[in-house]
Design an enzyme around this catalytic site. Structure first.
Site, PDB file in Angstrom:
ATOM      1  CG  ASP A   5      -9.070   7.381   0.250  1.00 46.44           C
ATOM      2  OD1 ASP A   5     -10.259   7.022   0.334  1.00 46.44           O
ATOM      3  OD2 ASP A   5      -8.572   7.881  -0.780  1.00 46.44           O
ATOM      4  CE  LYS A  56      -8.672   9.947  -4.061  1.00 41.14           C
ATOM      5  NZ  LYS A  56      -8.388   8.641  -3.455  1.00 41.14           N
ATOM      6  CB  THR A 111     -12.157  10.076  -6.993  1.00 37.60           C
ATOM      7  OG1 THR A 111     -11.392   8.874  -7.125  1.00 37.60           O
ATOM      8  CG2 THR A 111     -13.051  10.255  -8.210  1.00 37.60           C
ATOM      9  CE1 TYR A 143     -15.525   0.232  -5.542  1.00 39.34           C
ATOM     10  CE2 TYR A 143     -13.503   0.883  -4.427  1.00 39.34           C
ATOM     11  CZ  TYR A 143     -14.573   1.184  -5.237  1.00 39.34           C
ATOM     12  OH  TYR A 143     -14.694   2.436  -5.771  1.00 39.34           O
ATOM     13  N   GLY A 202      -1.405   6.965  -5.405  1.00 36.87           N
ATOM     14  CA  GLY A 202      -2.119   7.780  -4.419  1.00 36.87           C
ATOM     15  C   GLY A 202      -2.650   6.964  -3.254  1.00 36.87           C
ATOM     16  CB  SER A 251     -19.328   6.359  -8.359  1.00 33.85           C
ATOM     17  OG  SER A 251     -19.193   6.694  -6.986  1.00 33.85           O
ATOM     18  CG  LEU A 252     -20.152   0.876  -5.471  1.00 34.84           C
ATOM     19  CD1 LEU A 252     -19.434  -0.196  -4.656  1.00 34.84           C
ATOM     20  CD2 LEU A 252     -21.469   0.339  -6.010  1.00 34.84           C
ATOM     21  CB  SER A 253     -19.762   7.737  -3.651  1.00 37.55           C
ATOM     22  OG  SER A 253     -18.456   7.241  -3.492  1.00 37.55           O
TER      23      SER A 253
HETATM   24  P1  NAP Z   1      -2.799   5.300  -8.843  1.00 37.42           P
HETATM   25  O1  NAP Z   1      -2.508   6.534  -8.085  1.00 37.42           O
HETATM   26  O2  NAP Z   1      -2.930   5.341 -10.331  1.00 37.42           O
HETATM   27  O3  NAP Z   1      -1.649   4.232  -8.462  1.00 37.42           O
HETATM   28  C1  NAP Z   1      -1.654   2.935  -8.968  1.00 37.42           C
HETATM   29  C2  NAP Z   1      -0.318   2.246  -8.658  1.00 37.42           C
HETATM   30  O4  NAP Z   1      -0.385   0.927  -9.199  1.00 37.42           O
HETATM   31  C3  NAP Z   1       0.887   2.903  -9.316  1.00 37.42           C
HETATM   32  O5  NAP Z   1       2.006   2.694  -8.498  1.00 37.42           O
HETATM   33  C4  NAP Z   1       1.011   2.111 -10.625  1.00 37.42           C
HETATM   34  O6  NAP Z   1       2.297   2.129 -11.180  1.00 37.42           O
HETATM   35  C5  NAP Z   1       0.684   0.730 -10.104  1.00 37.42           C
HETATM   36  N1  NAP Z   1       0.291  -0.156 -11.184  1.00 37.42           N
HETATM   37  C6  NAP Z   1      -0.651   0.062 -12.129  1.00 37.42           C
HETATM   38  N2  NAP Z   1      -0.741  -1.005 -12.943  1.00 37.42           N
HETATM   39  C7  NAP Z   1       0.187  -1.900 -12.505  1.00 37.42           C
HETATM   40  C8  NAP Z   1       0.595  -3.196 -12.957  1.00 37.42           C
HETATM   41  N3  NAP Z   1       0.019  -3.785 -13.998  1.00 37.42           N
HETATM   42  N4  NAP Z   1       1.562  -3.822 -12.264  1.00 37.42           N
HETATM   43  C9  NAP Z   1       2.167  -3.242 -11.204  1.00 37.42           C
HETATM   44  N5  NAP Z   1       1.820  -2.010 -10.728  1.00 37.42           N
HETATM   45  C10 NAP Z   1       0.843  -1.373 -11.375  1.00 37.42           C
HETATM   46  O7  NAP Z   1      -4.144   4.609  -8.336  1.00 37.42           O
HETATM   47  P2  NAP Z   1      -4.718   4.623  -6.839  1.00 37.42           P
HETATM   48  O8  NAP Z   1      -5.555   5.812  -6.617  1.00 37.42           O
HETATM   49  O9  NAP Z   1      -3.597   4.359  -5.900  1.00 37.42           O
HETATM   50  O10 NAP Z   1      -5.732   3.373  -6.887  1.00 37.42           O
HETATM   51  C11 NAP Z   1      -5.259   2.048  -6.927  1.00 37.42           C
HETATM   52  C12 NAP Z   1      -6.453   1.094  -6.748  1.00 37.42           C
HETATM   53  O11 NAP Z   1      -6.999   1.254  -5.437  1.00 37.42           O
HETATM   54  C13 NAP Z   1      -7.602   1.368  -7.730  1.00 37.42           C
HETATM   55  O12 NAP Z   1      -8.128   0.139  -8.166  1.00 37.42           O
HETATM   56  C14 NAP Z   1      -8.625   2.091  -6.884  1.00 37.42           C
HETATM   57  O13 NAP Z   1      -9.965   1.867  -7.317  1.00 37.42           O
HETATM   58  C15 NAP Z   1      -8.396   1.430  -5.526  1.00 37.42           C
HETATM   59  N6  NAP Z   1      -8.827   2.303  -4.416  1.00 37.42           N
HETATM   60  C16 NAP Z   1      -9.756   1.797  -3.555  1.00 37.42           C
HETATM   61  C17 NAP Z   1     -10.177   2.560  -2.491  1.00 37.42           C
HETATM   62  C18 NAP Z   1     -11.198   1.989  -1.546  1.00 37.42           C
HETATM   63  O14 NAP Z   1     -11.875   2.773  -0.866  1.00 37.42           O
HETATM   64  N7  NAP Z   1     -11.315   0.680  -1.467  1.00 37.42           N
HETATM   65  C19 NAP Z   1      -9.659   3.859  -2.298  1.00 37.42           C
HETATM   66  C20 NAP Z   1      -8.692   4.336  -3.190  1.00 37.42           C
HETATM   67  C21 NAP Z   1      -8.282   3.540  -4.256  1.00 37.42           C
HETATM   68  P3  NAP Z   1       2.588   2.962 -12.530  1.00 37.42           P
HETATM   69  O15 NAP Z   1       2.613   4.403 -12.117  1.00 37.42           O
HETATM   70  O16 NAP Z   1       3.867   2.415 -12.988  1.00 37.42           O
HETATM   71  O17 NAP Z   1       1.426   2.687 -13.465  1.00 37.42           O
END
Ligand code: NAP
Length: 276
Positions: free
Chosen positions: A104, A68, A64, A225, A131, A14-16
């Protein structure tokens, strides 16, 4: 002594802590930001952390995956953003009440505008329906965007759209497949990756369907990221498009959380330097 923490599981890399250490230093405040691993289903540990907030032993808590949503019933109140999105990432105390917020969504929008303005329209294609996609959709709806959610699981995309009943007319759902997306690309000003595809350690893959060109005038925002340059961002650059990873969003959401906890605003550059 100010104490912040991040509850989630797993919490490696985590970078936080580095971002909040920089914020504390900038404000001449003494404190620490701890990683607090809480396995899925361990509601007692979540309640214990909230009790530490109530007593003032802790000042603020980030949340996280996988907590969440599970955290919500343990709180006294939700901000309008957290309520609309159905997820919290920041918890603070006001007048003895535990309030869940979601930084977010505004963090994404702030970094989008900082990094990719001007954008050539108000239609966005969001990859993923989890999410973070919900936070992105909430942010873009509030900024007058038209949205297409592309997901491999259509039921999940439907559930996401139902989360925003008042804006149902501005959200379409499609399958995340090249042949389905191809006719929908014209006029898209923004592509957002809200899937974890391309994230370390699986850094050699892209969520963008193989063989599909990018929308001609779009910018690309990859929420991933880690690594600092994802395959998706490289592909978009090669296609001549502007593209960024989500490091700026991570910094913005942290800055907003820090402000909720301390009342102090810290310049983006100070926090960005801590992780760059
Ligand atoms: P999440 O709630 O698990 O949702 C992930 C989504 O991606 C789901 O719809 C999932 O579908 C889909 N998915 C997973 N693997 C896939 C694949 N191979 N092909 C197509 N769709 C796929 O995760 P999240 O919290 O939204 O996070 C998603 C990404 O955003 C993570 O990498 C996280 O680190 C990043 N993030 C970054 C920030 C930031 O501040 N930059 C903030 C939040 C999140 P299924 O349910 O079918 O698996």
């Amino acid at each position: 002594m100010i104490r912040f923490g991040l509850a989630g599981y797993p919490l490696a890399h985590s970078l936080s802590p580095a971002i909040h250490a920089a914020a504390l230093r900038h404000c001449d405040l003494v404190g620490e930001y701890s990683l607090l691993p809480v396995p899925p289903g361990d509601t007692q540990s979540l309640s214990d952390l909230l009790a530490r907030l109530r007593t003032g032993e802790m000042t603020g808590l980030n949340v996280t995956i996988p907590h969440k949503q599970t955290m919500i019933p343990l709180l006294d109140e939700l901000s309008p953003a957290a309520k609309a999105i159905g997820a919290v990432n920041t918890i603070y105390v006001r007048d003895g009440w535990l309030i869940g917020d979601n930084t977010d969504a505004p963090g994404f929008l702030a970094d989008l505008k900082r990094s990719l303005n001007p954008l050539d329209g108000h239609s966005a294609l969001i990859l993923g329906a989890g999410g973070s996609a919900r936070a992105v959709v909430h942010a873009l709806l509030g900024d007058d965007w038209q949205i297409t959610v592309a997901a491999r699981n259509m039921e999940q995309a439907m559930v996401l759209s139902r989360q925003f009943p008042e804006d149902a007319g501005r959200i379409a759902q499609v399958e995340l497949q090249g042949k389905i997306l191809a006719p929908l690309l014209s006029g898209q000003a923004l592509v957002v990756n809200a899937t974890p595809v391309g994230m370390s350690p699986d850094v050699d893959v892209s969520p963008w369907p193989t063989g599909l060109g990018f929308p001609e005038h779009a910018a690309v925002y990859d929420l991933v990221y880690n690594p600092r340059e994802t395959v998706l961002v490289c592909q978009a650059h090669r296609a001549g498009l502007r593209a960024v990873t989500g490091l700026g969003m991570l910094v913005e959401q942290a800055a907003l959380a820090f402000e909720l906890w301390t009342g102090r605003a810290v310049p983006h550059e100070v926090l960005f330097a801590a992780v760059n």
